[in-house]
Motif scaffolding. Structure first.
Motif, PDB file in Angstrom:
ATOM      1  N   ASN A 141       0.840  -1.196   0.000  1.00 50.52           N
ATOM      2  CA  ASN A 141       0.000   0.000   0.000  1.00 50.52           C
ATOM      3  C   ASN A 141       0.879   1.253   0.000  1.00 50.52           C
ATOM      4  O   ASN A 141       1.584   1.523   0.967  1.00 50.52           O
ATOM      5  N   LYS A 250      -0.255  -4.364   3.621  1.00 52.96           N
ATOM      6  CA  LYS A 250      -0.487  -5.362   2.576  1.00 52.96           C
ATOM      7  C   LYS A 250      -1.881  -5.268   1.970  1.00 52.96           C
ATOM      8  O   LYS A 250      -2.233  -6.062   1.111  1.00 52.96           O
ATOM      9  N   TYR A 251      -2.671  -4.303   2.450  1.00 52.95           N
ATOM     10  CA  TYR A 251      -4.007  -4.084   1.906  1.00 52.95           C
ATOM     11  C   TYR A 251      -4.097  -2.684   1.303  1.00 52.95           C
ATOM     12  O   TYR A 251      -3.486  -1.740   1.803  1.00 52.95           O
ATOM     13  N   GLU A 254      -6.879  -0.122   3.591  1.00 52.02           N
ATOM     14  CA  GLU A 254      -6.340  -0.173   4.953  1.00 52.02           C
ATOM     15  C   GLU A 254      -7.357   0.324   5.971  1.00 52.02           C
ATOM     16  O   GLU A 254      -7.337  -0.092   7.139  1.00 52.02           O
ATOM     17  N   PHE A 257      -9.653  -2.608   7.170  1.00 56.28           N
ATOM     18  CA  PHE A 257      -8.959  -3.540   8.062  1.00 56.28           C
ATOM     19  C   PHE A 257      -8.551  -2.874   9.370  1.00 56.28           C
ATOM     20  O   PHE A 257      -8.370  -3.550  10.384  1.00 56.28           O
ATOM     21  N   THR A 302     -12.656  -6.903  -1.211  1.00 59.52           N
ATOM     22  CA  THR A 302     -12.656  -7.120   0.236  1.00 59.52           C
ATOM     23  C   THR A 302     -13.795  -8.026   0.670  1.00 59.52           C
ATOM     24  O   THR A 302     -13.633  -8.894   1.523  1.00 59.52           O
ATOM     25  N   LEU A 401      -5.889  -5.961  -7.583  1.00 59.13           N
ATOM     26  CA  LEU A 401      -6.570  -6.452  -6.392  1.00 59.13           C
ATOM     27  C   LEU A 401      -6.755  -7.960  -6.437  1.00 59.13           C
ATOM     28  O   LEU A 401      -6.991  -8.543  -7.488  1.00 59.13           O
ATOM     29  N   GLY A 405      -8.872  -8.536  -0.276  1.00 64.90           N
ATOM     30  CA  GLY A 405      -8.400  -7.184  -0.069  1.00 64.90           C
ATOM     31  C   GLY A 405      -6.913  -6.982  -0.256  1.00 64.90           C
ATOM     32  O   GLY A 405      -6.438  -5.849  -0.255  1.00 64.90           O
ATOM     33  N   GLN A 406      -6.129  -8.066  -0.421  1.00 67.40           N
ATOM     34  CA  GLN A 406      -4.708  -7.902  -0.649  1.00 67.40           C
ATOM     35  C   GLN A 406      -4.459  -7.543  -2.116  1.00 67.40           C
ATOM     36  O   GLN A 406      -5.312  -7.735  -2.973  1.00 67.40           O
TER      37      GLN A 406
END
Length: 424
Positions: A141, A250-251, A254, A257, A302, A401, A405-406
């Motif tokens: 990210n 890592k998303y 963010e 999460f 996500t 994507l 979500g990663q």
């Protein structure tokens, strides 16, 4: 007999499907009313009962990349906040970023404001020395990587993240802190927009004050994790327990999460009374659609089941499905029902917008009508783009994507096969 059985099975399936559509339409209609009521009760309320001497310190992270015509105006509002104890941590991606030419004069203009500049990378190979140059890449990210240096140097447990396009007012920090009770881990502001010139600005205001507010306030009213990282505040202690900033890195989403980390640890998430006022100086219908597509991509990646339900939260798609359902079950003319259904949502969105605006709108009803129709059509186009192009382009790279979500970084030549949207 077999054909009759198949016909009966199909009839039962279509009947059940029609009932499901009607139930979904009723639920979303109730959510619409709930969001209107919740807005009237909860929003546009100034914080009261706060003792200035007892207010906790706040570390404000500003991840910045590039400039637009309103950049200096927006940033200066954070230097003039009426709050007793806060620090301003300004994070730019690289040393040659034009934002620095605006940041440094503001730091000199307001020497009494506790502010620091953090630069992620040097533009030359030698790496010109600066005490805050040399960011650490903690994930994929780019926004998280950008502000990680400032995060590590933050002095206070309350961390506010505010995007470059946000325009603060004197009550912004008071409002966020007033909602940060002992059981709350994240507070966040619903995005809205300041009025600007042009039709694209009207479309943005109609969307963020209408359809977006409907889902955003409705979700928060019933306790669904719906957080935007545009302007939010978190407890650093909770984030550290969840793995720190590197875990969010890592998303791309963010903010989602971040809210999930709080829920998983027994804390709640609250939306504030005041809004995150967006004041970007660069806007157009094309950028608006790309932005909506980008947000749609994040939601679909996500929460994958939204591939089915996402379009049914929009007026036109839901109206078409519901028109079929009432025709199938009750033989009501589908076109008549569709038009009546759209009119109801049109009026409710207008009422919602009035509640969010909390005052006279800067445009007339005809302009609202055209902007509302435009937004509804763009929503369909944005969803189609989100389905067929998984790539998101930020100013520092292009990302693809993955479910959950990663994301993974991709080369520009690979990404050029599809459309790109910009993280704003």
């Amino acid at each position: 007999m077999a054909l009759m059985a198949m016909d009966d099975a199909l009839a039962i399936f279509l009947t059940v499907l029609a009932v499901i559509v009607l139930v979904l339409d009723f639920i979303l209609l109730c959510l619409h009313f709930l969001s209107i009521i919740y807005c009237r009760i909860h929003c546009n309320r100034k914080p009261v009962g706060l003792v200035r001497e007892e207010l906790p310190g706040v570390s404000i992270l500003k991840p910045l990349v590039g400039v637009d015509p309103n950049f200096a105006e927006n940033l200066e509002t954070f230097f003039t906040l009426d709050y007793p104890k806060y620090e301003l941590l300004l994070c730019v991606h690289e040393e040659c970023d034009p934002a620095i030419s605006i940041i440094k004069p503001l730091m000199e203009k307001y020497p009494n404001v506790d502010s620091q500049l953090f630069i992620g990378e040097s533009c030359d190979e030698a790496g010109t020395h600066h005490e805050h140059i040399g960011g650490e890449r903690v994930g994929i990210n780019p926004k998280v990587n950008n502000m990680n240096q400032g995060y590590k140097c933050s002095k206070y447990d309350l961390i506010m993240v505010s995007d470059a396009g946000c325009h603060a007012n004197n009550d912004t920090l008071y409002d966020l802190v007033s909602h940060m009770t002992e059981t709350v881990g994240v507070v966040h502001q619903m995005p809205y927009v300041l009025p600007r010139k042009g039709f694209a600005s009207i479309v943005e205001m109609v969307y963020f004050g209408g359809a977006h507010a409907r889902m955003y306030l409705g979700a928060n009213a019933i306790g669904i994790n719906c957080v935007t990282g545009m302007s939010s505040m978190m407890r650093k202690s909770i984030l550290e327990d969840a793995g720190g900033m590197s875990e969010l890195g890592k998303y791309i989403a963010e903010d989602y999460f971040m809210g999930k980390a709080c829920w998983d640890r027994g804390f709640t998430v609250k939306v504030t009374s005041l809004f995150a006022m967006q004041n970007s100086g660069t806007y157009s219908l094309k950028r608006f659609k790309s932005r909506m597509a980008r947000w749609c991509k994040l939601r679909l990646a996500t929460v994958p089941p939204l591939v089915i339900f996402e379009p049914l939260t929009e007026c036109l798609a839901l109206g078409a499905c519901t028109a079929w359902a009432v025709y199938f079950l009750f033989h009501v003319h589908p076109l008549v029902f569709f038009l009546c259904h759209s009119l109801v949502w049109f009026i409710l969105d207008y009422i919602q917008l009035l509640g969010v605006q909390n005052g006279p709108l800067p445009f007339n009803k005809f302009e609202y009508t055209v902007a509302w129709i435009t937004r509804e059509v763009l929503a369909i186009l944005a969803f189609i783009e989100a389905l067929f192009d998984p790539n998101i382009k930020w100013r520092t790279g292009t990302f693809r994507l993955k479910w959950g979500g990663q994301v993974m970084e991709v080369k520009d030549e690979d990404a050029s096969k599809g459309c790109r949207c910009y993280l704003v």
